[in-house]
Motif scaffolding. Structure first.
Motif, short mmCIF file in Angstrom:
data_model
loop_
_atom_site.label_atom_id
_atom_site.label_comp_id
_atom_site.label_asym_id
_atom_site.label_seq_id
_atom_site.Cartn_x
_atom_site.Cartn_y
_atom_site.Cartn_z
N ARG A 68 81.37 46.34 72.36
CA ARG A 68 81.33 46.03 70.92
C ARG A 68 82.12 44.77 70.71
NH1 ARG A 68 83.72 50.51 69.05
NH2 ARG A 68 81.83 51.77 69.31
N PRO A 69 81.55 43.61 71.10
CA PRO A 69 82.32 42.36 70.99
C PRO A 69 82.40 41.91 69.53
CG PRO A 69 80.11 41.91 71.81
CD PRO A 69 80.21 43.40 71.61
N TYR A 70 83.54 41.40 69.14
CA TYR A 70 83.62 40.71 67.85
C TYR A 70 84.68 39.62 67.98
CZ TYR A 70 87.24 44.30 67.36
OH TYR A 70 88.29 45.16 67.58
N ALA A 71 84.72 38.72 67.01
CA ALA A 71 85.45 37.44 67.17
C ALA A 71 86.90 37.70 67.58
CB ALA A 71 85.39 36.66 65.87
N LEU A 72 87.57 38.64 66.87
CA LEU A 72 89.01 38.78 67.13
C LEU A 72 89.24 39.34 68.53
CD1 LEU A 72 91.47 38.17 65.58
CD2 LEU A 72 91.57 40.51 64.76
N LYS A 73 88.29 40.18 69.02
CA LYS A 73 88.49 40.77 70.34
C LYS A 73 88.30 39.71 71.42
CE LYS A 73 87.01 44.96 71.48
NZ LYS A 73 86.10 46.08 71.85
N ASN A 74 87.42 38.78 71.19
CA ASN A 74 87.14 37.78 72.24
C ASN A 74 88.10 36.60 72.17
OD1 ASN A 74 85.15 39.41 73.00
ND2 ASN A 74 83.47 38.21 72.13
N ALA A 75 89.02 36.60 71.19
CA ALA A 75 89.93 35.45 71.12
C ALA A 75 90.84 35.48 72.34
CB ALA A 75 90.76 35.55 69.85
N THR A 76 91.27 34.29 72.76
CA THR A 76 92.13 34.27 73.97
C THR A 76 93.47 34.93 73.63
OG1 THR A 76 92.59 32.04 73.23
CG2 THR A 76 91.30 32.26 75.24
#
Lengths: 379, 120, 143, 190, 322
Positions: free
Chosen positions: B35-43
């Motif tokens: 369940r990817p979303y922007a905040l999870k994929n942030a470095t």
């Protein structure tokens, strides 16, 4: 360096190597608590360091103005949650001086014993985190074994391992069970000394540890005075300031012990001062157990204390340095102003000066030597 | 002297290893939720927004280490023939390697004095 | 090395306040840094700096140590509407964080401080928490 | 997308795989320690020789949230620290849980009416296990961990994607609403 | 005929995967138990008898963990990184013999093939660290690349000493040359240097710069979640297996235990003794500082290994027994 070689130097000037800014943020394995440091790195050398604190600021000084003096004791426990009896004792001394309350003889002996025992557990916690910062997993686990034994004594006599709330204005809550005292006496005399010798063998004798600590971030006495650094860090630079000797309180003047100092002022000196202090504190606790007079442990104090109007500032030798309580009272049962001078706050403010030019791995050796507690820094 | 079968076995081992790795990736694709979303994929930067870029021309001085490694790696390559025939030649081999090593140690000493070997 | 309080106070047009538990030198706002400079040359080092909100005035209180056992309190009184005082950072570099905390909690701005920003509260926070005028949520509901 | 999470009806193969995965997950819960205050000492004591959380397989405290399953909040969440906890929680891979340790993390505790404190971890993050105490004894945290293990092993994940409740914190503090709203925004579609 | 060879080799390669998986499982359990007992605590106890099923639980959990690819990462290398770290270590296993001649491909210069594979591993670690677009892993990647290449050279030079004494690079010949007296006895300095460099090549305890938890958060694999992190752990355990297998083959006489008949049991016994010693290092030592670690290799280990080579050469020419 290779840069100043004629042919290569030119190459170096054209190809600009940037430095990176790194957030060694609040959620980091070896940041004791929530301490945030912004480092500017070129390679692994730290060009500039800017600490950011306040992530654990609970506003204790504001809350204290809405609580009676006895209720503030709960907040005082949570200031420096590793050496609790030192906080409680400093707060009690301030109120006793303000309200002119007498403390019986046995209570003074008990307070000294507990303060020295908590100094041992606090230095054990520091020893564990130094080992963890330098990459060893074993020192933490070994340091917790004697610490648990001393916590057993705290729990048996005062009711709680970490937040005792044991001292009262004019003495202590209740007397200590002699059987527990005997068991602790046997432990302190032999097993704790063996454990400390084992730690010396594990870390102090370790060549890797020595090569990482020797000559790291030296500090002179007047630098320490300029930055307001106190406690073991100051004594490691050669000063002999120790409030237990300069302003004698409790029964420190009646025990035979000597304050540990060192002259090198580097990270290894800070380490050896604290390791020796553990042995001194254990020795003092032993003497307290042996020579403690009988007698009642608490004087009668009004249930809701109303100290006379006035102001008091008491300085106390906590494990991290000079812990000051500046209390202003206006005659009401609640303090008008409740100010805590936190030793770790001043020690950490000297960090940017110490670690400029050091490498990342050296930074953690320096940071381990400062032994800070975020709860006391942020209050 | 080595049959092609032996050498082919090495390549086969490599391919099987690669297949094993991608089999694991496939298993993860099947079994794991996603369940990817922007905040999870942030470095990740200790709980903060990363300041600036991570892929910057970081430290030119590390390039010097790579060059010195190449020199000494090729040096060990030149040792192979001498080492194999050392027993037959006897002390002559020792004199040869001493000269060869002396030349290279001069290079190492030069790098040492220039401070290239300092990792900062 | 005991400091003669009366002489120092008189030199900086201040007075010595003795009726409290500890002696305190009270000086006007203008000679605050000179007093600190004089004491620093006499070998005195600082221990703490804080403020006390007295309703219409704010006291800036500094605790300094003349020797290992002798403790002196320095005070200056600032009117409520204009809370500025000289920074002691040039005299004692350690005052840097203490003055930032005093600014953060009381709103006292120190002239000459290198980086006077909030140290404990997050940046978007308005108000100065330790002032008596700053009410906690529970008080706001009550009043 | 996960075979199990997206399945409509449970059948024999899926349930066995699901049980196996749940057994694996429950026996190796790795911590992500945002070590804030007094309770983090008791958490460290739990990792020590006497209590030793490694005996049930969760001895590894992974520093980076990417490799951890359980986010431990061992102390008060101040308003300055809240966005950092939200970001660290979001950067953890998906089957993740949160343990609020100590009365400060549950409800603000002794500092409830302070101006710089949030009223507990559940105003910010979806909390799974609350461990009361001030400070929490290591045995209590161990019991909390066992409770979490039982829950991880017990709840079935089949068709979870369709019915996972969207978590909305009750009163969203204004300072870092963008960050938390972003966390919630993407979820609506799923 | 080619098909039959191909099938046997395919079976051999799958057998290697079994060896790799078996070793990862045993080592994962044994390390947590041994380090636990060094710390006077029991270690995993409740997953199966004495925690024996703990590695399976870890593997299943990692398989079922979401796989996060950061948006600013370099997607190709992010997926390829762990593969480039695991595959060379796995290919090196193909050459290592368990019994005389019993290896998937007992080629003529097996010794150099293993070192060739060891040179590829720094690529893997650097790719892992660099591709995550994370400052922590970037610093970790550069550290691991520097460490692996600097400790490669003394390892090679010491292995040349063995080559000189044994005369052939085929690993079975090297082991047969030690049927009575091991090379550990003949070249003790070589063993010491080889052990230090092997520990550095595995990124194990005193040298665990790339994965320096306390400094660089989680070192090179800060951005790796779930199975990719599992793969990096598998790469580390395989590198440890290859490193200690080489120590046993080159210095501790592989399947020879002089008075007793040679058999692969001795080899496996020595293998796990050496690996327990490496885990013991993790229990006692703190981490080296990066620059002292680099200096140790360039300024002390390389000259020492060259001297060791000279010494072995002189001894080989003067005495017959060497």
């Amino acid at each position: 360096m290779i840069e100043d070689h004629p042919r290569v130097g030119r190459l170096q000037k054209d190809a600009v190597t940037e430095s990176i800014v790194l957030n060694m943020g609040p959620q980091h394995p070896s940041m004791h608590g929530v301490f945030h440091m912004q480092l500017e790195l070129s390679g692994e050398t730290i060009l500039a360091a800017r600490p950011v604190i306040g992530y654990l600021h609970r506003g204790i000084e504001k809350l204290a103005e809405h609580r009676t003096y006895a209720q503030c004791m709960v907040l005082v426990d949570r200031l420096d949650y590793i050496s609790q009896y030192c906080n409680e004792w400093a707060y009690c001394r301030a109120i006793e001086r303000l309200a002119r309350i007498e403390v019986p003889e046995r209570a003074e002996w008990l307070r000294t014993m507990y303060a020295e025992l908590v100094r041992v557990t606090s230095h054990l916690m520091w020893f564990g985190s130094v080992g963890l910062d330098l990459g060893g997993w074993t020192p933490v686990i070994y340091a917790f074994i004697p610490r648990e034994r001393i916590f057993d004594f705290f729990e048996a006599t005062t009711g709680s391992r970490l937040m005792p709330n044991y001292l009262r204005f004019g003495g202590v809550k209740e007397d200590v069970d002699p059987a527990e005292m005997e068991a602790l006496h046997a432990y302190l005399a032999k097993d704790l000394i063996d454990a400390l010798d084992e730690f010396d063998g594990l870390v102090t004798g370790n060549e890797i540890f020595l090569s990482r600590q020797r000559g790291l971030a030296p500090m002179t006495v007047d630098q320490a005075h300029a930055w307001g650094v106190t406690g073991p860090m100051l004594r490691a630079c050669g000063s002999t300031r120790d409030l237990r000797i300069d302003t004698p309180y409790g029964v420190y003047d009646r025990l035979d012990w000597e304050s540990c100092t060192d002259t090198r002022g580097d990270a290894l000196a800070r380490y050896s001062v604290r390791m020796r202090e553990m042995r001194e504190s254990a020795k003092m606790a032993l003497q307290c157990i042996e020579r403690m007079p009988a007698g009642e442990v608490r004087t009668k104090v009004a249930r809701v204390l109303r100290p006379p109007e006035g102001e008091v500032y008491v300085r106390h030798e906590s494990t991290r340095g000079e812990l000051g309580f500046h209390i202003v009272s206006d005659g009401s049962p609640k303090p008008y102003r409740f100010r805590v001078r936190s030793p770790a706050f001043m020690n950490v403010s000297s960090l940017p000066h110490l670690c400029a030019g050091a490498k990342i791995s050296e930074f953690f050796a320096i940071f381990g030597g400062i032994d800070n507690v975020m709860a006391e820094i942020d209050r | 002297m080595d049959t092609y079968a032996n050498l082919a076995a090495l390549v086969l081992a490599g391919l099987v290893g690669l297949a094993f790795v991608f089999a694991l990736y496939g298993a993860v694709k099947l079994l794991a939720p996603s369940r990817p979303y922007a905040l999870k994929n942030a470095t990740y930067e200790c709980g903060h927004d990363p300041l600036g870029e991570a892929w910057v021309p970081y430290r030119l001085q590390y390039y010097a280490f790579a060059i010195i490694f190449l020199i000494f790696d090729i040096e060990t390559a030149f040792f192979y023939p001498i080492v194999l025939v050392w027993r037959q030649i006897g002390t002559l081999a020792l004199v040869e390697t001493l000269i060869f090593v002396a030349v290279l140690l001069v290079g190492l000493l030069y790098a040492w004095k220039r401070g290239v070997l300092k990792w900062d | 090395m005991t400091v003669d309080l009366e002489a120092v106070a008189a030199a900086h047009s201040g007075r010595v306040d003795r009726e409290g538990l500890d002696p305190a030198i009270v000086v006007p706002r203008e000679t605050w840094r000179q007093l600190a400079q004089a004491l620093s040359e006499a070998g005195v080092w600082f221990s703490d700096l804080t403020c006390v909100d007295r309703g219409e005035t704010v006291e800036v209180v500094a605790q300094v140590c003349a020797s290992a056992s002798e403790q002196i309190t320095l005070k200056t009184v600032l009117p409520n509407r204009d809370l500025t005082v000289d920074s002691l950072w040039p005299v004692w570099p350690g005052m840097d964080w203490l003055e930032r905390e005093a600014y953060d909690m009381f709103g006292v701005s120190f002239v000459g401080h290198p980086d006077l920003t909030r140290i404990l509260m997050f940046d978007g926070f308005e108000g100065y928490p330790l002032r008596k005028s700053f009410l906690l949520e529970t008080e706001e509901k009550a009043s | 997308m996960g075979l199990i999470e997206n399945a409509e009806r449970p059948n024999f193969i899926l349930t066995t795989i699901d049980t196996l995965l749940r057994w694996g997950r429950s026996h190796s819960l790795w911590w992500c320690n945002a070590g804030s205050a007094c309770c983090s000492l008791e958490f460290a004591a739990m990792g020590g020789a006497r209590y030793d959380m490694d005996r049930i397989g969760s001895g590894l405290v992974r520093a980076s949230p990417r490799q951890s399953d359980v986010l431990l909040i061992p102390g008060p969440i101040t308003k300055k620290m809240a966005p950092i906890f939200v970001r660290v929680y979001n950067q953890m891979p998906d089957p993740k849980w949160v343990i609020a340790m100590g009365s400060c993390a549950i409800s603000g505790g002794a500092f409830r009416e302070s101006y710089s404190m949030t009223r507990g971890a559940d105003t910010v993050l979806p909390v799974d296990v609350y461990v009361p105490g001030c400070p929490v004894r290591p045995e209590a945290l161990f019991y909390g961990l066992l409770k979490l293990r039982a829950r991880v092993r017990g709840t079935s994940n089949i068709g979870l994607a369709h019915r996972e409740p969207i978590y909305v914190p009750p009163d969203l503090p204004p300072e870092w609403e963008a960050e938390v709203r972003e966390f919630l925004g993407e979820h609506e579609a799923c | 005929m080619n098909a039959r060879i191909f099938l046997t080799q395919l079976l051999g390669a799958l057998g290697l995967i079994v060896i790799l998986g078996f070793n990862v499982i045993i080592m994962d359990w044994w390390e947590r138990k041994l380090v636990g007992h060094i710390h006077r605590r029991p270690g995993p106890m409740h997953t199966g008898w004495h925690g024996i099923l703990q590695p399976f639980a870890d593997m299943l959990k990692m398989l079922s963990k979401e796989d996060i690819v950061p948006d600013r990462a370099d997607r190709l290398f992010f997926w390829l990184g762990p593969a480039v770290a695991v595959v060379p270590a796995f290919m090196a296993l193909a050459v290592l013999p368990l019994a005389p001649g019993f290896a998937l491909a007992d080629i003529g210069n097996g010794l150099f093939f293993v070192f060739a594979m060891q040179t590829i591993m720094p690529f893997g670690y650097t790719l892992i660290g660099w591709s995550g677009h994370n400052k922590w892993s970037l610093v970790g990647a550069l550290r691991s690349a520097a460490q692996l290449i600097s400790y490669e050279i003394p390892m090679l030079i010491v292995a040349l000493g063995i080559l000189l004494a044994a005369g052939s690079a085929r690993l079975t010949d090297i082991v047969n040359a030690q049927s009575t007296v091991w090379y550990a006895v003949k070249q003790p300095i070589g063993l010491l240097i080889f052990f230090i460099t092997a520990v550095a090549e595995m990124n194990r305890s005193p040298f665990d710069m790339p994965e320096a938890e306390s400094e660089l958060v989680a070192g090179i694999h800060t951005e790796y979640a779930g199975m990719k992190f599992g793969l990096v752990m598998m790469a580390e355990y395989t590198a440890m297996l290859v490193g200690s297998w080489m120590i046993v083959l080159l210095f501790l006489g592989g399947w020879h235990l002089w008075p007793l008949p040679p058999s692969p049991v001795w080899l496996v016994l020595k293998l796990y003794l050496v690996q327990s010693g490496i885990i013991w290092l993790r229990g006692t030592y703190l981490r080296l500082r990066v620059d002292t670690m680099m200096e140790m290799s360039w300024k002390y280990l390389i000259p020492a290994s060259l001297a060791n080579l000279m010494l072995v050469g002189v001894l080989a020419t003067t005495f017959k027994g060497f």
